[in-house]
Enzyme design. Sequence first.
Site, short mmCIF file in Angstrom:
data_model
loop_
_atom_site.label_atom_id
_atom_site.label_comp_id
_atom_site.label_asym_id
_atom_site.label_seq_id
_atom_site.Cartn_x
_atom_site.Cartn_y
_atom_site.Cartn_z
N ASP A 144 0.88 -1.17 0.00
CA ASP A 144 0.00 0.00 0.00
C ASP A 144 0.91 1.21 0.00
O ASP A 144 1.60 1.48 0.99
CB ASP A 144 -0.88 -0.06 1.25
CG ASP A 144 -1.76 1.18 1.41
OD1 ASP A 144 -1.55 2.18 0.68
OD2 ASP A 144 -2.66 1.15 2.27
N LYS B 178 -3.38 -3.47 7.63
CA LYS B 178 -3.73 -4.81 8.10
C LYS B 178 -3.04 -5.90 7.29
O LYS B 178 -3.45 -7.03 7.31
CB LYS B 178 -5.26 -4.95 8.11
CG LYS B 178 -5.81 -6.03 9.02
CD LYS B 178 -5.57 -5.77 10.47
CE LYS B 178 -5.84 -7.03 11.29
NZ LYS B 178 -5.55 -6.84 12.70
N TYR C 73 0.16 -0.31 14.87
CA TYR C 73 -0.75 -0.47 13.75
C TYR C 73 -0.31 0.36 12.56
O TYR C 73 -0.10 1.56 12.66
CB TYR C 73 -2.17 -0.06 14.14
CG TYR C 73 -3.13 -0.25 13.00
CD1 TYR C 73 -3.48 -1.53 12.60
CD2 TYR C 73 -3.62 0.83 12.29
CE1 TYR C 73 -4.32 -1.73 11.53
CE2 TYR C 73 -4.47 0.64 11.22
CZ TYR C 73 -4.81 -0.64 10.84
OH TYR C 73 -5.64 -0.84 9.77
C1 F6R Z 1 -7.77 -0.29 7.46
C2 F6R Z 1 -7.64 1.02 6.84
C3 F6R Z 1 -8.62 2.10 7.13
C4 F6R Z 1 -8.03 3.13 8.09
C5 F6R Z 1 -9.04 4.23 8.42
C6 F6R Z 1 -8.46 5.31 9.30
O1 F6R Z 1 -6.78 -1.14 7.02
O2 F6R Z 1 -6.71 1.24 6.08
O3 F6R Z 1 -9.82 1.57 7.62
O4 F6R Z 1 -7.59 2.50 9.26
O5 F6R Z 1 -9.50 4.82 7.23
O6 F6R Z 1 -7.34 5.83 8.67
P1 F6R Z 1 -6.50 7.07 9.26
O7 F6R Z 1 -6.18 6.74 10.68
O8 F6R Z 1 -5.30 7.11 8.36
O9 F6R Z 1 -7.37 8.29 9.10
MG MG Z 2 -4.98 -2.23 2.21
#
Ligand code: F6R
Ligand code: MG
Length: 378
Positions: free
Chosen positions: A11, A230, A227
């Site tokens: 990613d 995932k 974190y």
């Molecule tokens: C899960 C994912 C998204 C982010 C969510 C919050 O793998 O990529 O669900 O965790 O959009 O993202 P932030 O913390 O970057 O605003």
């Molecule tokens: Mg992803």
Amino acid sequence: TKTTLSVIKADIGSIAGHHKAHPDTLLAASRVLAEGKKKGIIADFYVTAIGDDIQLIMTHFRGVNDPQVHELAWSAFKEATSVAKDLGLYAAGQDLLSDTFSGNVRGLGPGVAELEFNERPSEPVAIFMADKTEPSAFNLPLYKIFADPFNTAGLVIDPKMHSGFVFTVLDLYEGKAVDLSTPEELYDLLALIGTTSRYVIKYVHRKDGEPAAVVSSERLNLIAGKYIGKDDPVMIVRLQSGFPALGEALEAFSFPHLVAGWMRGSHFGPLMPVGLKDAKMTRFDGPPRVLGLGFNIKAGRLVGPTDLFDDVAFDEVRRQAAEIADYMRRHGPFMPHRLGPEEMEYTTLPDVLKRLEGRFRPFDLGYRPIVKHEDLLE
Ligand code: F6R
Ligand code: MG
């Protein structure tokens, strides 16, 4: 010479949130791989994406963990990252945990699944790529494909498959592996791989040693200690003539089983099989989805792809997944929609809980609790 199929994913940023890779980043990665093909590092390639993840599908004759192939993949992701930064894409460069490449992308952030084999006269393969979930999301489908005769008729009918398969299971906490032979050790296998937070199927081999499947097993939170994403996994499955038929591999995805991931990597949700046109994340940043592309490999050439789940036969599975998504969502922040405390350790939840620490006062429960699950966190 043996052919190697390498699928390396990362990613490196996406548009409008953690939603969908931008086509310009795929182009940037493709340009680098085209250069690598010209130089003879790889034989062929195909670049695709699901959600915020880009997958580099490459064939070559250099074996697994080849430094040149890995470096090529690394520079493709670097180029894609610089485009992502130019465009101001969200979380640009997210999965590239290191600034310096050191011979192998494993442990640096990208996910890797590689299989080396002697090409058969016709070599059909399926590549499965998921977003908003983790490598062990493939535990259940792999079990069904290679060990469940109710899924895979060939286990009963095909003499070449009848003796079964060997599963290599990793313990991601301890860094250990165990080989379990099915059908003899079926129940031992299930005793491990049902614990999806810890055990992940890495390889499947036929009893004669032929490699049949491989999964990327990198867990970014266990690499970085916090974190990051995932660790959306990829998987290669060889098909036909002594391996599962294409339809037996696909059949395993006719049940939208619950997997960990989804919003903020913190929720269980159904794995929805989708075609390329739906390979993006929307509802609650999901639901977790899996894309399947089919290829033939001929003298290292990638023939294809065909978009395996882009079909009316999977409409009902998607409808069911949407219904399960509704049901799970109604739990809001409650378990078992939200992951358990061991998995939440790696999210931002502990920061929130820390603020409450001083607020707790002693309370006589009437007994002394013996808590064991803390040991699991070590
Ligand atoms: C899960 C994912 C998204 C982010 C969510 C919050 O793998 O990529 O669900 O965790 O959009 O993202 P932030 O913390 O970057 O605003
Ligand atoms: Mg992803």
